[in-house]
Design a protein around this motif. Sequence first.
Motif, mmCIF file in Angstrom:
data_model
loop_
_atom_site.group_PDB
_atom_site.id
_atom_site.type_symbol
_atom_site.label_atom_id
_atom_site.label_comp_id
_atom_site.label_asym_id
_atom_site.label_seq_id
_atom_site.Cartn_x
_atom_site.Cartn_y
_atom_site.Cartn_z
ATOM 1 N N ARG A 184 0.898 -1.288 0.077
ATOM 2 C CA ARG A 184 0.051 -0.168 0.083
ATOM 3 C C ARG A 184 0.804 1.116 -0.073
ATOM 4 N NH1 ARG A 184 -4.338 0.146 4.418
ATOM 5 N NH2 ARG A 184 -5.250 1.638 2.968
ATOM 6 N N ILE A 185 1.722 1.366 0.854
ATOM 7 C CA ILE A 185 2.997 2.615 0.877
ATOM 8 C C ILE A 185 3.445 2.874 -0.540
ATOM 9 C CG2 ILE A 185 4.828 3.320 1.932
ATOM 10 C CD1 ILE A 185 4.099 1.937 4.522
ATOM 11 N N ARG A 186 3.989 1.483 -1.091
ATOM 12 C CA ARG A 186 4.680 1.608 -2.464
ATOM 13 C C ARG A 186 3.754 2.260 -3.475
ATOM 14 N NH1 ARG A 186 5.935 -3.760 -1.722
ATOM 15 N NH2 ARG A 186 7.905 -3.776 -1.143
ATOM 16 N N LYS A 187 2.658 1.723 -3.526
ATOM 17 C CA LYS A 187 1.594 2.159 -4.404
ATOM 18 C C LYS A 187 1.289 3.686 -4.020
ATOM 19 C CE LYS A 187 -3.259 1.523 -5.838
ATOM 20 N NZ LYS A 187 -4.392 0.888 -5.870
ATOM 21 N N ALA A 188 1.207 4.184 -2.988
ATOM 22 C CA ALA A 188 1.093 5.589 -2.515
ATOM 23 C C ALA A 188 2.156 6.582 -3.090
ATOM 24 C CB ALA A 188 0.698 5.773 -1.164
ATOM 25 N N LEU A 189 3.436 5.816 -3.045
ATOM 26 C CA LEU A 189 4.523 6.526 -3.354
ATOM 27 C C LEU A 189 4.886 6.401 -4.910
ATOM 28 C CD1 LEU A 189 6.282 6.110 -0.083
ATOM 29 C CD2 LEU A 189 4.947 7.995 -0.661
ATOM 30 N N THR A 190 4.205 5.784 -5.771
ATOM 31 C CA THR A 190 4.776 5.480 -7.047
ATOM 32 C C THR A 190 5.161 6.834 -7.777
ATOM 33 O OG1 THR A 190 2.587 5.522 -7.702
ATOM 34 C CG2 THR A 190 3.774 3.305 -7.278
ATOM 35 N N MET B 97 4.804 3.377 10.473
ATOM 36 C CA MET B 97 5.454 4.463 11.243
ATOM 37 C C MET B 97 5.493 5.694 10.358
ATOM 38 S SD MET B 97 8.092 6.667 11.946
ATOM 39 C CE MET B 97 9.417 6.102 10.888
ATOM 40 N N CYS B 98 4.680 6.992 10.813
ATOM 41 C CA CYS B 98 4.916 7.912 9.644
ATOM 42 C C CYS B 98 5.933 9.009 10.712
ATOM 43 C CB CYS B 98 3.614 8.820 9.674
ATOM 44 S SG CYS B 98 2.535 7.760 8.688
ATOM 45 N N ARG B 99 6.697 9.766 9.953
ATOM 46 C CA ARG B 99 7.550 10.774 10.362
ATOM 47 C C ARG B 99 6.904 12.063 9.837
ATOM 48 N NH1 ARG B 99 13.705 12.211 8.680
ATOM 49 N NH2 ARG B 99 13.915 13.902 10.458
ATOM 50 N N ILE B 100 6.192 12.792 10.964
ATOM 51 C CA ILE B 100 5.549 14.135 10.568
ATOM 52 C C ILE B 100 6.326 15.278 11.176
ATOM 53 C CG2 ILE B 100 3.468 12.734 10.234
ATOM 54 C CD1 ILE B 100 2.630 13.733 13.382
ATOM 55 N N ASP B 101 5.820 16.360 10.713
ATOM 56 C CA ASP B 101 5.993 17.615 11.487
ATOM 57 C C ASP B 101 5.977 17.674 13.060
ATOM 58 O OD1 ASP B 101 6.385 20.312 12.570
ATOM 59 O OD2 ASP B 101 5.554 20.898 10.608
ATOM 60 N N PRO B 102 6.860 17.669 13.910
ATOM 61 C CA PRO B 102 6.885 17.565 15.457
ATOM 62 C C PRO B 102 5.817 18.423 15.848
ATOM 63 C CG PRO B 102 9.198 17.323 14.825
ATOM 64 C CD PRO B 102 8.278 18.073 13.468
ATOM 65 N N ASP B 103 5.424 19.665 15.216
ATOM 66 C CA ASP B 103 4.723 20.689 15.969
ATOM 67 C C ASP B 103 3.130 19.844 15.558
ATOM 68 O OD1 ASP B 103 6.557 22.464 16.359
ATOM 69 O OD2 ASP B 103 6.136 23.543 14.391
ATOM 70 N N LEU B 104 2.903 19.005 14.774
ATOM 71 C CA LEU B 104 1.586 18.346 14.718
ATOM 72 C C LEU B 104 1.614 17.051 15.700
ATOM 73 C CD1 LEU B 104 1.152 18.430 10.864
ATOM 74 C CD2 LEU B 104 0.402 19.755 12.569
ATOM 75 N N HIS B 105 2.572 16.676 16.399
ATOM 76 C CA HIS B 105 2.708 15.450 16.976
ATOM 77 C C HIS B 105 1.448 15.135 18.045
ATOM 78 C CE1 HIS B 105 4.777 11.592 18.425
ATOM 79 N NE2 HIS B 105 4.091 12.115 19.499
ATOM 80 N N GLU C 89 -4.848 -1.917 11.693
ATOM 81 C CA GLU C 89 -6.249 -2.084 11.775
ATOM 82 C C GLU C 89 -6.923 -0.725 11.520
ATOM 83 O OE1 GLU C 89 -7.408 -2.395 16.464
ATOM 84 O OE2 GLU C 89 -6.525 -4.057 15.519
ATOM 85 N N ASN C 90 -6.185 0.319 11.854
ATOM 86 C CA ASN C 90 -6.804 1.746 11.844
ATOM 87 C C ASN C 90 -6.357 2.482 10.522
ATOM 88 O OD1 ASN C 90 -6.149 1.141 15.190
ATOM 89 N ND2 ASN C 90 -7.891 2.372 14.795
ATOM 90 N N LEU C 91 -5.784 1.524 9.691
ATOM 91 C CA LEU C 91 -5.437 2.282 8.243
ATOM 92 C C LEU C 91 -6.187 1.398 7.372
ATOM 93 C CD1 LEU C 91 -1.762 2.022 8.769
ATOM 94 C CD2 LEU C 91 -3.022 4.169 8.639
ATOM 95 N N LYS C 92 -7.370 0.913 7.738
ATOM 96 C CA LYS C 92 -8.320 0.135 6.582
ATOM 97 C C LYS C 92 -8.889 0.980 5.450
ATOM 98 C CE LYS C 92 -9.270 -3.813 9.559
ATOM 99 N NZ LYS C 92 -10.152 -4.380 10.510
ATOM 100 N N SER C 93 -9.487 2.289 6.099
ATOM 101 C CA SER C 93 -9.944 3.176 5.093
ATOM 102 C C SER C 93 -8.891 3.775 4.351
ATOM 103 C CB SER C 93 -11.014 4.311 5.738
ATOM 104 O OG SER C 93 -10.204 5.259 6.237
ATOM 105 N N GLU C 94 -9.209 4.190 3.004
ATOM 106 C CA GLU C 94 -8.138 4.965 2.124
ATOM 107 C C GLU C 94 -8.111 6.197 2.734
ATOM 108 O OE1 GLU C 94 -6.229 4.072 -0.175
ATOM 109 O OE2 GLU C 94 -6.746 2.051 0.509
ATOM 110 N N LYS C 95 -9.072 6.848 3.507
ATOM 111 C CA LYS C 95 -9.101 8.207 3.805
ATOM 112 C C LYS C 95 -8.184 8.438 4.938
ATOM 113 C CE LYS C 95 -12.035 11.759 6.110
ATOM 114 N NZ LYS C 95 -13.375 11.912 6.611
ATOM 115 N N ASP C 96 -8.064 7.374 5.998
ATOM 116 C CA ASP C 96 -7.263 7.396 7.125
ATOM 117 C C ASP C 96 -5.724 7.061 6.507
ATOM 118 O OD1 ASP C 96 -9.002 7.581 8.890
ATOM 119 O OD2 ASP C 96 -9.785 5.708 9.376
ATOM 120 N N PHE C 97 -5.644 6.073 5.727
ATOM 121 C CA PHE C 97 -4.369 5.813 5.196
ATOM 122 C C PHE C 97 -3.574 7.048 4.672
ATOM 123 C CE2 PHE C 97 -1.506 4.255 1.680
ATOM 124 C CZ PHE C 97 -0.751 3.686 2.663
ATOM 125 N N ASP C 98 -4.672 7.555 3.662
ATOM 126 C CA ASP C 98 -4.049 8.668 2.844
ATOM 127 C C ASP C 98 -3.672 10.114 3.890
ATOM 128 O OD1 ASP C 98 -4.476 7.229 0.446
ATOM 129 O OD2 ASP C 98 -6.309 8.394 0.039
#
Length: 108
Positions: A10-16, A47-55, A83-92
């Motif tokens: 899924r990650i590979r596909k999102a980053l193609t 695991m996501c690396r995000i802006d620490p200000d949003l953490h 299990e919390n990434l099942k929906s495309e909206k959450d994953f995206d």
Amino acid sequence: MAYSERLAERIRKALTHLPIKEKKMFGSLAFMVNGKMCLTAGPERMMCRIDPDLHEREVKRHGCNTVIMGGREYKGYIHIQEENLKSEKDFDHWVRLALEFNEKLTSS
């Protein structure tokens, strides 16, 4: 335990649309964007690396927790249970946050 192949795909596909490198580390498969760790597929979690200000805001979402290694909490690094990434909206949502922060890291 090995990383989730389903999540890695899924990650590979999102980053193609981006030049990425994959690197096995810490029992996970890391996806490097612009030479920086951006996302990882782990055993039943991403695991996501995000802006620490949003953490603090983002880690409150269901199924999320701060990455802890060697007893140290890493602000800006969040594990999300698969299990919390099942929906495309959450994953995206998580992929977008990781890519936005990656762009900040590499734009200077």
